[in-house]
Design an enzyme around this catalytic site. Structure first.
Site, PDB file in Angstrom:
ATOM      1  N   CYS A 237     -42.133 -10.423 -58.921  1.00 21.39           N
ATOM      2  CA  CYS A 237     -41.253  -9.468 -59.610  1.00 21.39           C
ATOM      3  C   CYS A 237     -42.018  -8.291 -60.209  1.00 21.39           C
ATOM      4  O   CYS A 237     -41.436  -7.240 -60.473  1.00 21.39           O
ATOM      5  CB  CYS A 237     -40.506 -10.141 -60.746  1.00 21.39           C
ATOM      6  SG  CYS A 237     -39.706 -11.683 -60.324  1.00 21.39           S
TER       7      CYS A 237
HETATM    8  O1  KQY Z   1     -37.507 -11.502 -62.040  1.00 21.04           O
HETATM    9  C1  KQY Z   1     -37.344 -10.341 -61.892  1.00 21.04           C
HETATM   10  N1  KQY Z   1     -37.257  -9.804 -60.708  1.00 21.04           N
HETATM   11  C2  KQY Z   1     -37.173  -9.440 -63.042  1.00 21.04           C
HETATM   12  C3  KQY Z   1     -36.879 -10.114 -64.279  1.00 21.04           C
HETATM   13  C4  KQY Z   1     -36.517  -9.121 -65.306  1.00 21.04           C
HETATM   14  C5  KQY Z   1     -36.400  -9.679 -66.610  1.00 21.04           C
HETATM   15  C6  KQY Z   1     -36.202  -8.636 -67.653  1.00 21.04           C
HETATM   16  N2  KQY Z   1     -36.283  -9.201 -68.936  1.00 21.04           N
END
Ligand code: KQY
Length: 374
Positions: free
Chosen positions: A356
């Site tokens: 992420c």
């Molecule tokens: O896991 C993701 N792709 C992003 C997570 C975002 C969390 C924001 N607090």
């Protein structure tokens, strides 16, 4: 200024490559907001720096940091990491950054999706998100690439491709009315097919239990090779994750990919539930409009959230007995790459993990272009 294209990648012969295809590098954003990251984001910054250093063993890394954090980031990052100044609202470039597409001649273009912080005012994770929404455009411009700018909200973590016409995603996320409420399932499929150049979409129902992204597939189920996927798994039938993973397994067993192949499904057993401690929760500033972090809340910890670099796989570890088996499993799935594990807890405390916070940029024929040979 990068040229904005009115056509689609499919019309122009461009496709999204699989993550295991060669990269020119990896992009990251630097964490700093204290209402998502505990202790003024310092533990997260150390974790991000470790991820950047690990990926840099396999390909060039660029980290983007705010003006206020530039010198701090420079001090903490490995000298091999390129640092540029860029404003953002948080640090999830997989989701707010560009998706790159390539053609058979090796040209590279960027897709600048719209971003609404995982749901906008109807359940999004923070407000505002205007600077995050500019990250895709800024990265594409820095790379001097032409840009597609569809009127479509999409987070990169909500999709995964095999580079051969197949995409994995979840209904929980892409059909959530807080993403593209004016578009039907068929219209959403058409956007994906037109912009990523696909023939087949494999829909899973949900992602990891309590994943605050509305069940991104990059934390749950991903391609590791054409016709091969990894799926987050648990043998604990009392865990709500069991029914979700078993449901996905059933759909995957029935699915075929764009080339008509049945899928080889590899289960990747998740760590035991990871809960926020009282100390961790107390270190996060409470701000209206940002998802709060409460002691005892379960986090969406998963080994599927790894990054595929040119020479290495960078995976999270959680100090759990399942860490080593997960590392061994990935070593078998990626026999030509070294598996590097880095601590994932501080990143999952912010709501995601290594995949992420990274965004690959395909190699294409950029090096030849720079040398004037193409
Ligand atoms: O896991 C993701 N792709 C992003 C997570 C975002 C969390 C924001 N607090």
């Amino acid at each position: 200024m990068s040229k904005v294209l009115a056509t689609t990648p499919k019309q122009d012969g461009f496709r999204m490559p699989a993550e295991w295809e060669p990269h020119i590098g990896c992009w990251m954003l630097w964490p700093e907001r204290s209402d998502n990251w505990r202790s003024g984001a310092k533990p997260a910054q150390h974790a991000f720096a470790a991820v950047a250093a690990a990926i840099a063993q396999g390909e060039p890394v660029t980290v983007c940091a705010s003006p206020a954090q530039y010198l701090i980031a420079r001090e903490m990052l490995d000298p091999s990491v390129r640092l540029v100044e860029m404003t953002s609202n948080d640090s999830w470039i997989r989701d707010c950054g560009p998706t790159f597409v390539v053609n058979d001649a090796g040209a590279v273009r960027g897709i600048d999706w719209k971003f609404n912080a995982w749901g906008g005012l109807a359940g999004g994770l923070y407000f505002p998100w205007d600077q995050d929404d500019l990250v895709g455009e800024k990265v594409i411009e820095l790379e001097r690439d032409d840009r597609y700018a569809p009127d479509f909200i999409l987070e990169g973590g909500s999709i995964d491709v095999d580079g051969q016409g197949t995409l994995l995603t979840t209904e929980e996320c892409l059909l959530n009315p807080n993403r593209n409420p004016d578009k039907s399932r068929a219209e959403i499929e058409k956007y994906l097919c037109d912009y990523l150049n696909l023939e087949k979409i494999i829909w899973l129902e949900k992602g990891v239990y309590l994943d605050e992204t509305s069940g991104h597939t990059d934390n749950f189920c991903r391609f590791v090779a054409p016709g091969e996927v990894v799926l987050t798994w648990t043998e604990d039938r009392s865990d709500p994750q069991y029914a979700i993973s078993a449901g996905a397994l059933e759909r995957l067993e029935k699915a075929t990919d764009a080339r008509g192949r049945r899928l080889n499904i590899h289960k990747l057993v998740a760590p035991k539930p990871v809960l926020i401690t009282a100390e961790e929760a107390a270190g996060v500033d409470k701000v209206a409009g940002t998802l709060p972090r409460e002691a005892g809340n379960r986090l969406a910890a998963s080994y599927v959230n790894f990054y595929i670099a040119n020479d290495v796989i960078v995976m999270p570890r959680f100090n759990d007995p399942a860490d080593d088996p997960a590392q061994d499993a990935l070593a078998k799935l990626f026999p030509t790459r070294r598996i590097v594990s880095v601590p994932g807890r501080e990143i999952v405390l912010g709501g995601g993990n290594i995949h992420c916070i990274t965004q690959q940029e395909p190699l294409g024929r950029r090096l030849l272009r720079m040398a004037g040979a193409a």
